[in-house]
Design a protein around this motif. Structure first.
Motif, PDB file in Angstrom:
ATOM      1  N   VAL A 192       0.857  -1.181   0.000  1.00 36.31           N
ATOM      2  CA  VAL A 192       0.000   0.000   0.000  1.00 36.31           C
ATOM      3  C   VAL A 192       0.896   1.235   0.000  1.00 36.31           C
ATOM      4  O   VAL A 192       1.916   1.275   0.695  1.00 36.31           O
ATOM      5  CB  VAL A 192      -0.920   0.039   1.245  1.00 36.31           C
ATOM      6  CG1 VAL A 192      -1.731   1.333   1.273  1.00 36.31           C
ATOM      7  CG2 VAL A 192      -1.846  -1.156   1.257  1.00 36.31           C
ATOM      8  N   SER A 193       0.520   2.232  -0.781  1.00 34.43           N
ATOM      9  CA  SER A 193       1.222   3.514  -0.760  1.00 34.43           C
ATOM     10  C   SER A 193       0.358   4.524  -0.009  1.00 34.43           C
ATOM     11  O   SER A 193      -0.837   4.670  -0.309  1.00 34.43           O
ATOM     12  CB  SER A 193       1.469   4.000  -2.194  1.00 34.43           C
ATOM     13  OG  SER A 193       1.949   5.323  -2.183  1.00 34.43           O
ATOM     14  N   ILE A 194       0.962   5.204   0.953  1.00 37.29           N
ATOM     15  CA  ILE A 194       0.244   6.212   1.730  1.00 37.29           C
ATOM     16  C   ILE A 194       1.010   7.526   1.667  1.00 37.29           C
ATOM     17  O   ILE A 194       2.227   7.557   1.905  1.00 37.29           O
ATOM     18  CB  ILE A 194       0.079   5.788   3.199  1.00 37.29           C
ATOM     19  CG1 ILE A 194      -0.828   4.567   3.298  1.00 37.29           C
ATOM     20  CG2 ILE A 194      -0.501   6.920   4.039  1.00 37.29           C
ATOM     21  CD1 ILE A 194      -1.081   4.092   4.706  1.00 37.29           C
ATOM     22  N   VAL A 195       0.310   8.593   1.316  1.00 40.79           N
ATOM     23  CA  VAL A 195       0.866   9.943   1.355  1.00 40.79           C
ATOM     24  C   VAL A 195       0.136  10.711   2.450  1.00 40.79           C
ATOM     25  O   VAL A 195      -1.094  10.793   2.440  1.00 40.79           O
ATOM     26  CB  VAL A 195       0.711  10.669   0.000  1.00 40.79           C
ATOM     27  CG1 VAL A 195       1.226  12.103   0.102  1.00 40.79           C
ATOM     28  CG2 VAL A 195       1.441   9.907  -1.095  1.00 40.79           C
ATOM     29  N   ILE A 196       0.894  11.238   3.392  1.00 44.21           N
ATOM     30  CA  ILE A 196       0.317  11.935   4.541  1.00 44.21           C
ATOM     31  C   ILE A 196       0.770  13.386   4.534  1.00 44.21           C
ATOM     32  O   ILE A 196       1.975  13.667   4.465  1.00 44.21           O
ATOM     33  CB  ILE A 196       0.735  11.270   5.869  1.00 44.21           C
ATOM     34  CG1 ILE A 196       0.339   9.797   5.873  1.00 44.21           C
ATOM     35  CG2 ILE A 196       0.105  12.000   7.064  1.00 44.21           C
ATOM     36  CD1 ILE A 196       0.832   9.034   7.085  1.00 44.21           C
TER      37      ILE A 196
END
Length: 422
Positions: A391-395
């Motif tokens: 999973v790719s997460i950008v915060i």
């Protein structure tokens, strides 16, 4: 400390003299407002000097442009006024011409590029001007406005390359001296050069009359800086590919009339980065409660970047001119985010995680323990760099500065994550 100078007035042979500016001030009486001078303690602490902000963002129509436009148009003959006026602009000049035309009872046609910010379009129309949308940029709108002037006989009102316009803009210099008589350094933005040229005549010649010296510094966005190469070559050097958030000074070629004055009277022209402009705009909102467009904030950006120290200027009483406040809300939103990021107060991290329960909760816990504030999360299971089960997460998060951002990143790394920043 007051410095004495030769009593001969500087720039005696220039096309605009202080008498022209004094006459322009008389024409503007009752038309414009004497904008306030705001004391900035925060900037003063940075510089170790007294710093005031000339709040021309609070001028009628939102910028200094109405000064020059009104003086130019008030001196038209009755026959010229009857033919109407035409101008091209994406913002401040359009509103200045429209307001001046309304005050003088002159029909104004303003060419604006398609895609112009809606608030600027609406404000120009509200002043009674006929707005024609043409082209994708100001240069295309300008060419069409000049064609219209040739065909219709309307008088073309140039934004900076006319002696009456320069004289009108120069009235701001007289106001500065009235409000801060002991000023020793004035700094302001420069595009085509009308404002800086007019202010230079007023400040330098009046200071010489008083037996004093005033340092005058022009500031350009580094991606729209035509003056430094032009001054170095002693000739007008056009730029290609001008692009900056400071659209009010995004001019690719100096005006002939302002250039001759500026090369004679202005002490230095410096440049500032896009990050510096964005940070200055946020600083003015937070610390001075002033909404200023990027072009109006470049003088403050130069002060915050230590340009006076680089130039070896030991200033004691500084005035920075905030030349305008007409900023589109959508641009403001982007500039604020960019400025916060440049100041390490807006942190974006990208993380590659295993797609399993509890991973996002773990990340949220780590960030919460550092006291950062998450304002957005983008979660994706699809992408060329992702493997099955990843999973790719950008915060996106708010932080308190560079040290706090480093704490967040180090805390994530300590738990085995590999955060990537932009």
């Amino acid at each position: 400390m007051t410095q004495t100078v030769d009593q001969q007035l500087p720039g005696r042979e220039l096309s605009v003299q202080i008498e022209d500016i004094e006459a322009a001030r008389g024409l503007l009486d009752g038309v414009i407002v004497d904008t306030p001078m705001e004391h900035s303690r925060a900037l003063g602490r940075m510089l170790g000097a007294t710093v005031h902000l000339k709040a021309e963002n609070l001028q009628r129509a939102g910028s200094f442009k109405v000064r020059g436009a009104y003086v130019r148009m008030s001196r038209l003959s009755d026959e010229e006024k009857a033919r109407g006026v035409v101008a091209a602009s994406a913002g401040n000049h359009a509103q200045g011409v429209a307001l001046a035309a309304k005050k003088l009872g002159v029909q104004a046609t303003i060419y604006m590029p398609r895609g112009v910010a809606l608030p600027k379009l609406a404000a120009t129309r509200d002043h009674g001007a006929e707005v024609v949308l043409h082209g994708s940029n100001v240069d295309e709108a300008l060419a069409e406005a000049q064609r219209f002037a040739e065909e219709s006989g309307a008088v073309f009102i140039h934004p900076f390359n006319h002696t009456d316009v320069v004289a009108g803009q120069g009235t701001i210099g007289l106001e500065i001296l009235d409000q801060e008589p002991e000023v020793d350094t004035v700094i302001m933005g420069i595009g085509g050069g009308g404002l800086l040229a007019g202010a230079a005549v007023a400040l330098k010649q009046e200071a010489a009359r008083r037996g004093r010296k005033i340092n005058l510094i022009g500031v350009q966005a580094e991606n729209a800086a035509a003056y430094p190469p032009s001054l170095a070559a002693d000739a007008l050097v056009p730029l290609q590919g001008v692009r900056t958030i400071a659209d009010g000074i995004a001019v690719g070629r100096p005006g002939e009339i302002p250039f001759e004055i500026i090369k004679e009277l202005v002490d230095e022209v410096v440049t500032v980065s896009e990050d510096a402009i964005a940070k200055a705009l946020i600083f003015l909102m937070e610390r001075s409660k002033l909404v200023v467009e990027p072009a109006g904030a470049v003088g403050v950006a130069a002060l915050m970047e230590g340009k006076l120290e680089e130039l070896g200027i030991e200033a004691e009483n500084v005035v920075a001119v905030l030349s305008g406040g007409n900023i589109d809300p959508m641009l403001m939103l982007r500039v604020i985010q960019h400025g916060l990021s440049a100041a390490d107060r807006f942190l974006t991290v990208k993380l590659m995680l295993k797609d399993r329960p509890g991973e996002l909760a773990m990340i949220s816990r780590i960030i919460a323990e550092t006291d950062a504030n998450v304002i957005g999360v983008d979660h994706s299971r699809i992408g060329g760099e992702l493997s099955m089960g990843d999973v790719s997460i950008v915060i996106n998060m708010e932080t308190k500065g560079s040290e706090h951002s480093a704490l967040v990143l180090n805390s994530l790394r300590a738990e085995g994550y590999e955060p990537v920043t932009n």
